[in-house]
Scaffold this active site. Structure first.
Site, PDB file in Angstrom:
ATOM      1  N   HIS A 245       0.830  -1.184   0.000  1.00  0.00           N
ATOM      2  CA  HIS A 245       0.000   0.000   0.000  1.00  0.00           C
ATOM      3  C   HIS A 245       0.878   1.253   0.000  1.00  0.00           C
ATOM      4  O   HIS A 245       2.060   1.201   0.347  1.00  0.00           O
ATOM      5  CB  HIS A 245      -0.934  -0.005   1.218  1.00  0.00           C
ATOM      6  CG  HIS A 245      -2.104  -0.920   1.049  1.00  0.00           C
ATOM      7  ND1 HIS A 245      -3.106  -1.020   1.976  1.00  0.00           N
ATOM      8  CD2 HIS A 245      -2.458  -1.774   0.036  1.00  0.00           C
ATOM      9  CE1 HIS A 245      -4.019  -1.894   1.568  1.00  0.00           C
ATOM     10  NE2 HIS A 245      -3.631  -2.378   0.402  1.00  0.00           N
TER      11      HIS A 245
ATOM     12  N   GLU B  10       0.858   3.893   1.958  1.00  0.00           N
ATOM     13  CA  GLU B  10       1.382   4.347   3.247  1.00  0.00           C
ATOM     14  C   GLU B  10       2.610   3.529   3.646  1.00  0.00           C
ATOM     15  O   GLU B  10       3.596   4.082   4.163  1.00  0.00           O
ATOM     16  CB  GLU B  10       0.312   4.228   4.341  1.00  0.00           C
ATOM     17  CG  GLU B  10      -0.942   5.065   4.091  1.00  0.00           C
ATOM     18  CD  GLU B  10      -2.038   4.295   3.365  1.00  0.00           C
ATOM     19  OE1 GLU B  10      -1.702   3.486   2.473  1.00  0.00           O
ATOM     20  OE2 GLU B  10      -3.215   4.508   3.682  1.00  0.00           O
TER      21      GLU B  10
ATOM     22  N   SER C  24     -11.374   4.699 -40.992  1.00  0.00           N
ATOM     23  CA  SER C  24     -11.197   5.693 -39.928  1.00  0.00           C
ATOM     24  C   SER C  24      -9.718   6.014 -39.715  1.00  0.00           C
ATOM     25  O   SER C  24      -9.375   6.698 -38.752  1.00  0.00           O
ATOM     26  CB  SER C  24     -11.816   5.193 -38.623  1.00  0.00           C
ATOM     27  OG  SER C  24     -11.153   4.024 -38.185  1.00  0.00           O
TER      28      SER C  24
END
Lengths: 342, 342
Positions: free
Chosen positions: A51, A53, A170
């Protein structure tokens, strides 16, 4: 912008680094600031751990004591087999203050992270740059709130709204800068979806062809309303970490087939990029499954081209107030406009 | 921007006041500056006379002696029954210097105005803000160069390029600010054209509904490819002054009918505003008779609506490089983009 907001903006910039690669975890950013200086930086790593932190505290070491931690999401309160709760890590590190952008709706946290910090005597504030944080973690939040991915519809159009000429050609409406930006957007999503028509006509690579980001190409999904295509489908599993392994050369990987827009709920992806064509875009709008529009517009007229198909609008008044301009910029001679649900 | 350019910009602002109401004369602006102060201002009056220089010199009186005259077009060298040559007026007034934006292509002047000024010992410069002046007098210059009006195509579109829903409903795509801007643009044109479909379906008023500008509503022209409508046409005459008398209440006036875009050459109008619908816009593009695009874009999606019809584009590469963005602005929640021929 005050100091708290500036540090939070820095944390949000870090959070963007792994957007689209942390599912089912949120992409969180964290900066730890002491005496006006950044002593630690972290962001959720690809795959969801460590994580933010934990990474930032690791970088800060002893300098975290008495510092302020800026986190884009409430620190988690739950211990998992993959790591300790971030709220506990912050307490142990001795930070004096935690500033968060938003709370974590995950029922295992949902206020529990803030409570644990406060119980340890840490000052806690929340709500700093909350809108920007909600935008940053739109995938995680949409999955939590609605049980499906956050959906971006990409449209590359001429001034008169054509995504292709009448016969389907396209290449190219937009220029190199706009196409490079599309590749960058691909790298920020967990999965890319096209309609069967686009898939069979173009066999698009749909990969990320940007130097250094080639390994960020997300898995491809094809929408086909025809049931006979189901036999080709791979089994769709619920959201599980690492379900979408990106180590394999993705251009070689068979796509996942789905038969209706609502099937996206079962994809192991929180950020879905819908790339075309015009009928597929209409199918997502009809199902009310478009959260964000990415409109690249080239300064050309095509005339009689393929435009967005009917998605069920019956009254012009109902079309208004649905989309809010969130960002715009020039990309070479093309213009990018980003709209979000109002 | 140096001083000369700043004064010329002021003259161009004055020139815009009667744009669309001076045909077949150009809409010219003039400021006379002495010791850093404006002592006279003029602009071609509706109907074409008095000319800008005559008006400005009249305001300046004796203060014109030794002054600099800024004019957006070379002063005319020809005497007419309606007034003397402006070059002569400037000489008589004793101006010391004349700064022009561009030369006058009218064969009766075409350098003769500048020559007459220089012969009288007046310093002459040309080319200041020339591009802006060409834009300001586009109607006059297009008529001189190509023998037809300058054509602005107006399109009010959704993000997906729809000018109307599939059944033709188009009230409203854009908001009040954009619609008011359209009325202002109408007041700057000599004539407004719509296709027969729009005319018969909506019987649009096509007038200027802005406070104080109600009398600026230009005559209306209807394009109908069907020959049977010719019997309803009024006779079209060549460009003559005052052919389009605006005193009559125009909403009551029958429109002029034409059968093909190229018929606009015979209209007594130098600035033509083509308002719709999507097929008519395509007819003008197919005939290469569109000089300027006025694109109002609302932040809505329609899906399956009426979009610009085929105008003969066969290769996508040919669509590029034709249009250059000349102006853009926000009008409420809508966006205006102005494109000109590249």
């Amino acid at each position: 912008m005050n100091d708290d907001a500036r540090w939070m903006a820095a944390a949000l910039a870090l959070a963007g680094r792994t957007r689209g690669r942390t599912t089912p975890n949120p992409n969180v950013g964290c900066v730890i600031v002491r005496d006006g200086r950044v002593v630690g930086r972290g962001w959720t790593q690809a795959g969801g751990r460590p994580h933010a932190e934990a990474m930032a505290l690791g970088e800060a070491g002893g300098a975290a004591r008495g510092a302020t931690a800026y986190v884009t999401l409430e620190p988690c309160a739950h211990v998992s087999t993959r790591g300790p709760a971030c709220a506990d890590l912050l307490v142990v590190a001795g930070v004096a203050r935690v500033v968060a952008a938003i709370g974590d709706p995950d029922p295992r946290t949902d206020g529990g992270g803030f409570a644990r910090l406060r119980a340890a005597g840490i000052a806690v504030e929340s709500g700093v740059l909350a809108d920007a944080a909600r935008r940053s973690m739109a995938g995680f939040l949409t999955r939590r709130a609605l049980g499906r991915p956050h959906v971006t519809l990409k449209l590359a159009l001429s001034l008169d709204g054509a995504a292709a000429m009448a016969d389907g050609r396209s290449q190219w409406i937009t220029g190199a800068a706009a196409r490079a930006h599309t590749h960058l957007e691909r790298s920020r999503h967990d999965a890319i979806l096209v309609g069967r028509g686009t898939w069979e006509a173009d066999r698009p690579q749909l990969d990320v062809r940007l130097p250094g980001l080639e390994d960020r190409s997300p898995p491809r999904v094809v929408l086909s309303a025809k049931a006979r295509h189901c036999e080709r489908s791979e089994a769709i599993q619920g959201p599980t970490p690492h379900a979408l392994d990106r180590v394999a050369p993705l251009a070689m990987t068979a796509p996942i087939w789905i038969t209706a827009p609502h099937d996206i709920a079962a994809l192991p992806a929180d950020h879905l990029f819908v790339e075309g064509g015009a009928r597929t875009a209409a199918a997502f709008l009809r199902a009310d499954l478009a959260d964000r529009l990415l409109l690249y517009r080239a300064p050309i007229l095509i005339g009689g081209g393929r435009t967005l198909a009917d998605f069920g609008l019956t009254d012009l008044a109902d079309a208004h107030g649905r989309w809010a301009l969130a960002d715009q910029r020039q990309l070479g001679s093309d213009r990018l406009e980003v709209y979000e649900r109002a």
